[in-house]
Design a protein around this motif. Structure first.
Motif, PDB file in Angstrom:
ATOM      1  N   LEU A 432     -25.717  63.839-108.786  1.00 14.96           N
ATOM      2  CA  LEU A 432     -27.074  63.246-107.462  1.00 14.96           C
ATOM      3  C   LEU A 432     -26.882  62.122-107.995  1.00 14.96           C
ATOM      4  CD1 LEU A 432     -28.896  66.399-108.305  1.00 14.96           C
ATOM      5  CD2 LEU A 432     -27.742  66.265-105.945  1.00 14.96           C
ATOM      6  N   ALA A 433     -27.046  60.926-109.182  1.00 11.03           N
ATOM      7  CA  ALA A 433     -27.421  60.210-109.141  1.00 11.03           C
ATOM      8  C   ALA A 433     -25.930  58.634-108.753  1.00 11.03           C
ATOM      9  CB  ALA A 433     -28.075  59.516-110.587  1.00 11.03           C
ATOM     10  N   ALA A 434     -25.011  59.682-109.008  1.00  9.23           N
ATOM     11  CA  ALA A 434     -24.050  58.856-108.614  1.00  9.23           C
ATOM     12  C   ALA A 434     -23.904  58.817-107.248  1.00  9.23           C
ATOM     13  CB  ALA A 434     -22.407  59.097-109.404  1.00  9.23           C
ATOM     14  N   LEU A 435     -23.826  60.135-106.468  1.00  5.61           N
ATOM     15  CA  LEU A 435     -23.728  60.585-104.744  1.00  5.61           C
ATOM     16  C   LEU A 435     -24.929  59.578-104.843  1.00  5.61           C
ATOM     17  CD1 LEU A 435     -23.187  64.055-104.487  1.00  5.61           C
ATOM     18  CD2 LEU A 435     -21.687  62.185-103.620  1.00  5.61           C
ATOM     19  N   ALA A 436     -26.113  59.161-104.594  1.00 10.69           N
ATOM     20  CA  ALA A 436     -27.225  58.814-104.628  1.00 10.69           C
ATOM     21  C   ALA A 436     -27.100  57.156-104.160  1.00 10.69           C
ATOM     22  CB  ALA A 436     -28.714  59.004-105.235  1.00 10.69           C
ATOM     23  N   GLU A 437     -26.012  56.519-105.213  1.00 13.64           N
ATOM     24  CA  GLU A 437     -25.822  55.446-105.648  1.00 13.64           C
ATOM     25  C   GLU A 437     -24.460  54.686-103.944  1.00 13.64           C
ATOM     26  OE1 GLU A 437     -26.596  52.597-107.183  1.00 13.64           O
ATOM     27  OE2 GLU A 437     -28.435  53.633-107.937  1.00 13.64           O
ATOM     28  N   ARG A 438     -24.006  56.095-103.709  1.00 13.58           N
ATOM     29  CA  ARG A 438     -22.915  55.843-102.545  1.00 13.58           C
ATOM     30  C   ARG A 438     -23.510  56.098-101.646  1.00 13.58           C
ATOM     31  NH1 ARG A 438     -18.767  60.320-102.733  1.00 13.58           N
ATOM     32  NH2 ARG A 438     -18.148  59.669-104.853  1.00 13.58           N
ATOM     33  N   TYR A 439     -24.148  57.090-101.115  1.00 11.55           N
ATOM     34  CA  TYR A 439     -25.165  57.117 -99.635  1.00 11.55           C
ATOM     35  C   TYR A 439     -26.565  56.412 -99.911  1.00 11.55           C
ATOM     36  CZ  TYR A 439     -21.539  60.685 -99.311  1.00 11.55           C
ATOM     37  OH  TYR A 439     -20.140  61.196 -98.735  1.00 11.55           O
ATOM     38  N   ASP A 440     -26.880  56.161-100.901  1.00 12.89           N
ATOM     39  CA  ASP A 440     -28.668  54.943 -99.922  1.00 12.89           C
ATOM     40  C   ASP A 440     -28.481  53.877-101.582  1.00 12.89           C
ATOM     41  OD1 ASP A 440     -30.792  53.946-100.248  1.00 12.89           O
ATOM     42  OD2 ASP A 440     -31.761  55.534-101.724  1.00 12.89           O
ATOM     43  N   PRO A 441     -27.250  52.907-100.953  1.00 15.74           N
ATOM     44  CA  PRO A 441     -27.150  52.180-102.214  1.00 15.74           C
ATOM     45  C   PRO A 441     -28.004  50.957-102.358  1.00 15.74           C
ATOM     46  CG  PRO A 441     -25.565  51.458-100.293  1.00 15.74           C
ATOM     47  CD  PRO A 441     -25.916  52.631-100.014  1.00 15.74           C
ATOM     48  N   ASP A 442     -28.622  50.420-101.732  1.00 15.84           N
ATOM     49  CA  ASP A 442     -30.007  49.689-101.995  1.00 15.84           C
ATOM     50  C   ASP A 442     -31.640  50.194-102.047  1.00 15.84           C
ATOM     51  OD1 ASP A 442     -28.523  47.119-100.881  1.00 15.84           O
ATOM     52  OD2 ASP A 442     -29.202  48.264 -98.456  1.00 15.84           O
ATOM     53  N   GLY A 443     -31.124  51.968-102.393  1.00 14.13           N
ATOM     54  CA  GLY A 443     -32.526  52.281-102.294  1.00 14.13           C
ATOM     55  C   GLY A 443     -33.516  52.904-101.616  1.00 14.13           C
ATOM     56  N   VAL A 444     -33.281  52.524-100.710  1.00 14.08           N
ATOM     57  CA  VAL A 444     -34.024  52.596 -99.472  1.00 14.08           C
ATOM     58  C   VAL A 444     -34.892  54.696 -99.679  1.00 14.08           C
ATOM     59  CG1 VAL A 444     -34.521  53.722 -96.756  1.00 14.08           C
ATOM     60  CG2 VAL A 444     -33.304  51.330 -97.676  1.00 14.08           C
ATOM     61  N   LEU A 445     -34.235  55.394-100.057  1.00 10.00           N
ATOM     62  CA  LEU A 445     -34.878  56.795 -99.829  1.00 10.00           C
ATOM     63  C   LEU A 445     -35.481  57.387-101.623  1.00 10.00           C
ATOM     64  CD1 LEU A 445     -31.908  58.725 -98.332  1.00 10.00           C
ATOM     65  CD2 LEU A 445     -34.209  57.180 -97.225  1.00 10.00           C
ATOM     66  N   ARG A 446     -35.194  56.037-102.220  1.00 11.36           N
ATOM     67  CA  ARG A 446     -35.532  56.574-103.298  1.00 11.36           C
ATOM     68  C   ARG A 446     -37.604  56.195-104.062  1.00 11.36           C
ATOM     69  NH1 ARG A 446     -32.551  52.672-107.825  1.00 11.36           N
ATOM     70  NH2 ARG A 446     -31.127  53.607-106.308  1.00 11.36           N
ATOM     71  N   ALA A 447     -37.847  57.484-102.740  1.00  8.34           N
ATOM     72  CA  ALA A 447     -38.997  57.818-103.425  1.00  8.34           C
ATOM     73  C   ALA A 447     -39.182  59.731-103.343  1.00  8.34           C
ATOM     74  CB  ALA A 447     -39.906  57.223-102.015  1.00  8.34           C
ATOM     75  N   GLY A 448     -40.224  59.370-103.814  1.00 12.28           N
ATOM     76  CA  GLY A 448     -40.772  61.120-104.354  1.00 12.28           C
ATOM     77  C   GLY A 448     -39.961  61.907-105.492  1.00 12.28           C
ATOM     78  N   GLN A 449     -39.193  62.634-105.501  1.00 14.45           N
ATOM     79  CA  GLN A 449     -38.238  63.832-106.115  1.00 14.45           C
ATOM     80  C   GLN A 449     -36.611  63.837-105.470  1.00 14.45           C
ATOM     81  OE1 GLN A 449     -40.377  67.536-106.489  1.00 14.45           O
ATOM     82  NE2 GLN A 449     -37.896  68.535-106.805  1.00 14.45           N
ATOM     83  N   VAL A 450     -36.026  62.190-106.252  1.00  4.78           N
ATOM     84  CA  VAL A 450     -35.022  62.025-106.595  1.00  4.78           C
ATOM     85  C   VAL A 450     -34.247  62.020-107.813  1.00  4.78           C
ATOM     86  CG1 VAL A 450     -35.486  60.833-104.426  1.00  4.78           C
ATOM     87  CG2 VAL A 450     -35.414  59.725-105.994  1.00  4.78           C
ATOM     88  N   ALA A 451     -33.454  62.605-107.693  1.00  3.71           N
ATOM     89  CA  ALA A 451     -32.368  62.174-108.924  1.00  3.71           C
ATOM     90  C   ALA A 451     -32.656  60.953-109.156  1.00  3.71           C
ATOM     91  CB  ALA A 451     -31.614  63.085-108.996  1.00  3.71           C
ATOM     92  N   ARG A 452     -32.307  59.838-110.605  1.00  7.87           N
ATOM     93  CA  ARG A 452     -32.429  59.087-110.467  1.00  7.87           C
ATOM     94  C   ARG A 452     -31.463  59.124-112.345  1.00  7.87           C
ATOM     95  NH1 ARG A 452     -37.693  59.084-109.629  1.00  7.87           N
ATOM     96  NH2 ARG A 452     -38.250  57.622-107.530  1.00  7.87           N
ATOM     97  N   TYR A 453     -30.630  58.091-112.611  1.00  6.83           N
ATOM     98  CA  TYR A 453     -30.495  57.639-113.760  1.00  6.83           C
ATOM     99  C   TYR A 453     -30.761  57.900-115.328  1.00  6.83           C
ATOM    100  CZ  TYR A 453     -25.364  56.623-112.468  1.00  6.83           C
ATOM    101  OH  TYR A 453     -23.993  56.715-111.069  1.00  6.83           O
ATOM    102  N   VAL A 454     -30.937  58.550-116.308  1.00  4.73           N
ATOM    103  CA  VAL A 454     -32.509  58.387-116.601  1.00  4.73           C
ATOM    104  C   VAL A 454     -31.616  58.753-118.464  1.00  4.73           C
ATOM    105  CG1 VAL A 454     -34.041  60.012-115.000  1.00  4.73           C
ATOM    106  CG2 VAL A 454     -32.202  61.797-116.764  1.00  4.73           C
ATOM    107  N   PHE A 455     -30.505  58.467-118.859  1.00  5.97           N
ATOM    108  CA  PHE A 455     -29.634  58.671-120.010  1.00  5.97           C
ATOM    109  C   PHE A 455     -29.765  57.294-120.617  1.00  5.97           C
ATOM    110  CE2 PHE A 455     -27.376  61.755-117.286  1.00  5.97           C
ATOM    111  CZ  PHE A 455     -28.396  62.848-117.402  1.00  5.97           C
TER     112      PHE A 455
END
Length: 455
Positions: A432-455
Motif C-alpha cells: 500500500l505504501a509503495a502504491l501511494a508513492e506511485r499514485y501520490d508522489p508528492d504526498g498531497v493525499l497524506r492526511a488521515g488514515q493512509v498507509a505509510r512506511y513504518v518500518f
C-alpha cells in the motif's frame, strides 16, 4: 494552470468552496462530534473533475487533502489541509436487470437502500444505514450479513478515483488492477473515490432483529451466546452487545435508562431453520423486548439499531482468535452490569463464514482468520473523556490473551502509524505504501488514515 490563492479555486469548479468565515464551512462538522475538523477550507465538489481540480490546487499551494462524507469515521483535520466533502455527490443509479448500482461518493447506504430495495435488491451495508458508502467499502465493510455474503468490498465491481496527481482513473480488475486491489481495504491511501459500482444480491427480506434482556441476565446470555456461535451455519450472522440504553424519548420504553444485553441476529434462507437456531437464545432468559421477525431488507438497520443522530464517541477495537469462558468472565468483570462500565456499548461480533474466504479478486483487506471482533464505544464528555479512554483500554487489555493483536480499518479510526500497522500484515502495508508513492508522489493525499512506511 497554477493557482496560488484559495479564493481562486471557486472559479475552477462547479461546486462550493467555503472558507472559515463562510456559512457553508459549518457543513464539515462530522457525525462524530468529538473530532475537531477545522481545515483551511472546505470544498463541496459536484463531480470528479471538481475533485481533481481541488487536488491539483492543493499540490500547487502546498496543502494536503482530506476527504469526508458523513463523518462517522472522522479524524482530526487541521489548517494544513483542504477538506473535500463529498456530501453533494449522492447520485445512485440502479441497474435492476444487471443487479448493480453506481453510487456517488457522498451517498449514504440509506440512499442506496431507498433506490434498490423496491426492486428486491439488497445493498450490503453496514450496521448503520446513515454511514457513507465509499468510506465503508474502502475499509472492507462488515455488515449485519457478513458471514453469509462476506465483506461488502468483495462485491465492488469498479471505482472512479482521483489520484494524488489529480488524474481521474476508471479502476477495475482489468484496468489499474493494483489500485483495485488497494482501494478495497486501504481506506484513503490511494486516492479519492468519486464513484463506485457494486453488485446487489437479490434478497427482498430476511429473518432478523435483536432480542434485549435485562442486564441481570448478562452472564447467562453472554455465556450461552459464546457457546452457541460455533455451531451456526453461514446463513446466520450475529453479535452481542452490553448496552447502557439512554433514558431518552428515542429509546424503546422497555429499555430506556437500563443496562441491557442484546443479541443481534440476521438469517437468510429457510425461516423454520432460523427459528430453530434462535430457540436456545430465546430460552436463556425472559426478554425485555424481542424484535426478531421477518423484515424487509429495507429495515436492515433494525438489527443493530445504531443511533442515527450526530454525537461524540470514542471507539476502541480488537480482533479475537476465540471467546472462551475465561474471556467471557473478563468481559463481564469490566463491562458487565455491576462493573461500573464507562462504555455506552461493548459489542462482540462473530466473524468466520464467508468473511473468512478470499474472493476471486483479492484485496488489501487483511485478518480474515479472526473469529470475533470486539468494539467499545464511550461518550467522551469533557469531564470523563480520559476515564472513558482508559476504561476502554482496560477492557481490551483484559482480553489480551485472546487478541490477535490486529484491528480492522473501519473500527476505531486513527491516523497513528502504529495503529495502521495493526490493520495490515507487513507485506500488505508495504505494498500500500509503495502504491501511494506511485499514485501520490508528492504526498498531497497524506492526511488521515493512509498507509505509510513504518518500518
Amino acid at each position: 494552470m497554477t493557482v496560488t490563492a484559495d479564493e481562486d479555486l471557486g472559479s475552477l469548479i462547479e461546486g462550493v468552496v467555503a472558507l472559515p468565515e463562510d456559512p457553508d464551512y459549518l457543513r464539515c462538522s462530522p457525525w462524530n462530534t468529538a473530532v475537531e475538523v477545522a481545515p483551511r477550507m472546505v470544498v463541496f465538489p459536484r463531480s470528479a473533475s471538481d475533485v481533481a481540480a481541488t487536488v491539483r490546487h492543493a499540490g500547487a499551494v502546498g496543502a494536503t487533502v482530506a476527504v469526508a462524507a458523513t463523518g462517522h469515521g472522522a479524524l482530526p483535520v487541521g489548517p494544513e489541509s483542504i477538506l473535500v466533502h463529498t456530501g453533494d455527490m449522492t447520485d445512485v443509479a440502479v441497474d435492476v436487470l444487471g443487479r448493480t448500482a453506481r453510487v456517488g461518493a457522498g451517498a449514504s447506504w440509506q440512499h442506496v437502500l431507498d433506490a434498490a430495495t423496491p426492486h428486491g435488491l439488497a445493498p450490503l451495508c453496514g450496521s448503520a444505514p446513515s454511514v457513507g458508502v465509499v468510506g465503508f467499502l474502502t475499509g472492507g465493510g462488515i455488515g449485519p450479513l457478513v458471514r453469509t455474503f462476506g465483506l461488502s468490498s468483495d462485491h465492488v465491481r469498479s471505482f472512479e478515483v482521483v489520484t494524488g496527481t489529480g488524474e481521474i482513473l476508471q479502476v477495475s480488475p482489468e484496468r489499474h488492477g493494483d489500485l483495485f486491489w488497494g482501494l478495497r481495504g486501504g481506506k484513503a491511501t490511494l486516492g479519492i473515490v468519486t464513484a463506485v459500482e457494486i453488485d446487489l444480491p437479490e434478497l427482498p427480506e430476511f429473518y432478523g432483529g435483536a432480542i434485549y434482556f435485562d442486564g441481570d441476565y448478562a452472564e447467562n446470555v453472554l455465556r450461552a451466546w459464546s457457546q452457541w456461535c460455533p455451531g451456526l451455519p453461514e446463513s446466520v450472522s450475529t453479535s452481542v452487545a452490553l448496552l447502557q440504553a439512554p433514558d431518552a424519548p428515542e429509546a424503546p420504553p422497555a429499555l430506556a435508562g437500563r443496562f441491557v444485553i442484546a443479541v443481534r441476529f440476521a438469517a437468510v434462507g429457510d425461516r423454520g431453520e432460523a427459528l430453530d437456531l434462535l430457540t436456545p437464545i430465546r430460552a436463556v432468559a425472559p426478554a425485555l423486548l424481542d424484535a426478531v421477525e421477518v423484515l424487509p431488507y429495507a429495515a436492515i438497520g433494525a438489527v443493530h439499531a445504531d443511533p442515527p443522530h450526530p454525537m461524540p464517541v470514542y471507539e476502541d477495537h480488537a480482533l479475537l482468535s476465540g471467546l472462551p469462558e475465561e474471556a467471557v468472565c473478563e468481559l463481564l468483570r469490566l463491562a458487565g452490569p455491576r462493573a461500573g462500565s464507562l462504555q455506552a456499548l461493548v459489542e462482540v461480533r462473530q466473524l468466520g463464514g464467508a468473511y473468512a474466504r478470499w474472493p476471486r479478486q483479492r484485496s488489501a483487506f487483511c485478518h480474515r482468520d479472526a473469529a470475533f471482533a470486539v468494539t467499545t464505544i464511550g461518550i467522551p464528555v469533557p469531564e470523563l473523556a480520559e476515564q472513558v479512554r482508559g476504561h476502554a483500554a482496560a477492557v481490551l487489555q483484559a482480553l489480551g490473551p485472546w487478541s490477535t493483536g490486529r484491528q480492522l480499518p473501519n473500527f476505531a479510526p486513527a491516523s497513528d502509524p502504529s495503529r495502521l500497522a495493526r490493520c495490515y500484515d507487513d507485506d500488505t502495508l508495504y505494498q500500500l505504501a509503495a502504491l501511494a508513492e506511485r499514485y501520490d508522489p508528492d504526498g498531497v493525499l497524506r492526511a488521515g488514515q493512509v498507509a505509510r512506511y513504518v518500518f
